[in-house]
Design a protein around this motif. Structure first.
Motif, mmCIF file in Angstrom:
data_model
loop_
_atom_site.group_PDB
_atom_site.id
_atom_site.type_symbol
_atom_site.label_atom_id
_atom_site.label_comp_id
_atom_site.label_asym_id
_atom_site.label_seq_id
_atom_site.Cartn_x
_atom_site.Cartn_y
_atom_site.Cartn_z
ATOM 1 N N VAL A 321 0.804 -1.227 0.000
ATOM 2 C CA VAL A 321 0.000 0.000 0.000
ATOM 3 C C VAL A 321 0.836 1.275 0.000
ATOM 4 O O VAL A 321 0.274 2.365 -0.137
ATOM 5 C CB VAL A 321 -0.946 0.026 1.237
ATOM 6 N N THR A 324 0.336 3.438 -3.193
ATOM 7 C CA THR A 324 -1.014 3.717 -3.686
ATOM 8 C C THR A 324 -1.385 5.161 -3.375
ATOM 9 O O THR A 324 -1.037 5.685 -2.308
ATOM 10 C CB THR A 324 -2.045 2.771 -3.034
ATOM 11 N N GLU A 331 -9.599 3.863 -0.661
ATOM 12 C CA GLU A 331 -9.269 2.737 -1.535
ATOM 13 C C GLU A 331 -10.347 1.664 -1.455
ATOM 14 O O GLU A 331 -10.828 1.166 -2.491
ATOM 15 C CB GLU A 331 -7.910 2.161 -1.121
ATOM 16 N N GLY A 373 -0.348 0.522 -9.660
ATOM 17 C CA GLY A 373 -0.200 1.087 -8.324
ATOM 18 C C GLY A 373 -1.383 1.920 -7.877
ATOM 19 O O GLY A 373 -1.267 2.691 -6.914
ATOM 20 N N VAL A 375 -4.373 0.632 -6.789
ATOM 21 C CA VAL A 375 -4.925 -0.038 -5.613
ATOM 22 C C VAL A 375 -3.968 -1.158 -5.213
ATOM 23 O O VAL A 375 -3.150 -1.613 -6.013
ATOM 24 C CB VAL A 375 -6.331 -0.618 -5.887
ATOM 25 N N SER A 376 -4.108 -1.611 -3.979
ATOM 26 C CA SER A 376 -3.212 -2.655 -3.477
ATOM 27 C C SER A 376 -3.863 -4.021 -3.600
ATOM 28 O O SER A 376 -5.102 -4.155 -3.590
ATOM 29 C CB SER A 376 -2.850 -2.379 -2.022
#
Length: 480
Positions: A321, A324, A331, A373, A375-376
């Motif tokens: 994360v 992000t 998110e 990159g 969202v995780s």
């Protein structure tokens, strides 16, 4: 009654629609008569073969006969499935709009109503919302007459009562209330009938319209009325003392009183080993709980309680994360909205495009978003697991989806303490709801010990000797 006056009255009421047929005939070659029917609802061929042909071939009445022309006509039409006499024009008009044929004979004051309806109907198939591995696969259709027949096929008793009411100013929809008089509580029946008779609306197009009038709470995300598309489920609820409501044009039958436990039970639970069913219900319960709380727990742990996470897992989440651009709560909210959008797209698109769309969304968009990159990977994994768990309880999926958004916001602001407080508040709120003198959280709040044999854990059929104690009924003991 004068035939020409009847023709004028129908013309003044309906105008000249192309499918309204007016057929003047002479009975036995001497008595004037007229037939009115809507050709798109009443089969023209049926009218010709079953009514016009036998009446025009009648011989004149012999002199001195005690029978009137009406008596002879009624005898000749005995093959018609439904035949009745009405003196009120409004009743005859309603029956005409229901697809029946209205027959007027010169000098006879009654309207003769003949059933010549001929609708195109969908075949009886397994309902898409209640698929089963074991058990009956019949499902209700959009015609009340056939839906009622599916119940009567299962409940062959003279105690089965059916009360019909017509609702809707323009639709004149048949709303039928069914119950077993030796089991159902009469107060519940009277309350249901009173609420249905109080419906004042332009039209009723589906059972959901009636459901709104049966619920006590105006602003409530949880249902207060049960529903099913399977005849065996509705029959079993009638045997428990509930009341069923059939709405013409809808394949969904409503049942009251309702308890939340119904949505935890599957249609084929009662055709499977009770030990296996108990395990499945346990999975459904915790699946629903985690569907609501898992995204909120992920955010709360990441923001406030990271010290309770194992070090290796914490390093993995941190590395995933750190690049992000969104905060954890934003998110997860974005992912939840995207999953809802994908669900709606797959549901509304043509069937042959839905599978392809879901595949592209899951593989291409998900993988690309992680690589870019935006969202995780842990966030996508958590939201995906939550989304899958939500549909373990398909009847509660809309409510769980809404609650999930609320819990995410609470978890992002207050952490685990906020989630615990939200769970307590939710339980207290649901426990305060009831319908037709039945608490929605029964048999757990309040506790009804006799009903726990069919709660989370299901006992064998031989051990279920009592009807549900939380459902008001006359006879608590099952036969046998």
């Amino acid at each position: 009654m004068d035939v020409q006056n009847a023709i004028k009255k129908i013309a003044d009421t309906f105008g000249e629609p192309f499918d309204l047929k007016v057929r003047e005939i002479k009975i036995a070659g001497e008595v004037d008569a007229v037939l009115f029917f809507i050709d798109t609802m009443a089969g023209g061929e049926r009218v010709s073969h079953e009514i016009v042909r036998p009446l025009t071939r009648l011989q004149p009445l012999p002199k001195g006969s005690k029978d009137t022309i009406k008596d002879v006509v009624m005898k000749e039409l005995l093959d018609i499935f439904f035949l009745q006499e009405e003196t009120e024009f409004d009743t005859a008009r309603t029956e005409l709009l229901n697809g029946k044929t209205i027959f007027v004979i010169q000098g006879v004051k009654e309207y003769i109503i003949l059933d010549t309806t001929q609708f195109q109907m969908r075949g009886i198939t397994e309902p898409p919302t209640n698929s089963v591995v074991l058990g009956p696969r019949e499902g209700f259709i959009e015609t009340t007459v056939f839906n009622i027949s599916l119940i009567r096929k299962r409940l062959k008793t003279e105690d089965l009562v059916l009360v019909n009411h017509v609702s809707g100013k323009y639709t004149s929809t048949n709303v039928s209330v069914m119950y077993i008089k030796s089991i159902a509580n009469q107060k519940v029946v009277d309350d249901v009938l009173e609420k249905i008779k109080a419906i004042e609306i332009d039209g009723i197009l589906d059972s959901f319209y009636v459901m709104q009038y049966l619920q006590n709470e105006k602003f409530n995300i949880f249902n207060q009325v049960g529903s099913s598309e399977k005849p065996d489920v509705v029959a079993s609820r009638l045997l428990e003392g509930r009341v069923a409501i059939f709405v013409d044009g809808s394949p969904v039958v409503l049942t009251v009183p309702y308890v939340l436990l119904e949505d935890l039970q599957a249609a084929d639970d009662y055709y499977t080993n009770s030990s296996i069913v108990s395990l499945r219900r346990f999975i459904r319960l915790f699946g629903g709980i985690f569907a609501v709380t898992l995204p909120a727990l992920y955010i709360a742990v990441q923001l406030y309680h990271y010290n309770i996470v194992p070090v290796n897992t914490l390093f993995f989440i941190t590395n995933s994360v750190e690049n992000t651009p969104f905060s954890p709560i934003m998110e997860v909210l974005i992912l939840l909205i995207l999953f809802e959008v994908m669900y709606e797209a797959a549901l509304r698109m043509p069937q042959h495009l839905g599978a392809a769309t879901s595949l592209v969304a899951a593989l291409v968009l998900g993988g690309t978003a992680i690589d870019a990159g935006l969202v995780s990977a842990p966030a996508i994994l958590v939201v995906a697991i939550s989304w899958i768990m939500m549909y373990i309880l398909p009847s509660l999926a809309p409510q769980l989806s809404l609650l999930r958004f609320a819990f995410v916001i609470v978890g992002g602001i207050l952490g685990l303490y906020g989630i615990v407080m939200a769970v307590i508040a939710l339980v207290v709120y649901v426990a305060s709801l009831d319908n037709f003198d039945t608490p929605i959280l029964a048999p757990f709040a309040p506790k009804v010990s006799s009903d726990l044999h069919d709660g989370i854990f299901l006992e064998g059929l031989k051990d279920r000797k009592q009807r549900p104690g939380c459902i008001p009924c006359k006879n608590k003991t099952r036969a046998g």
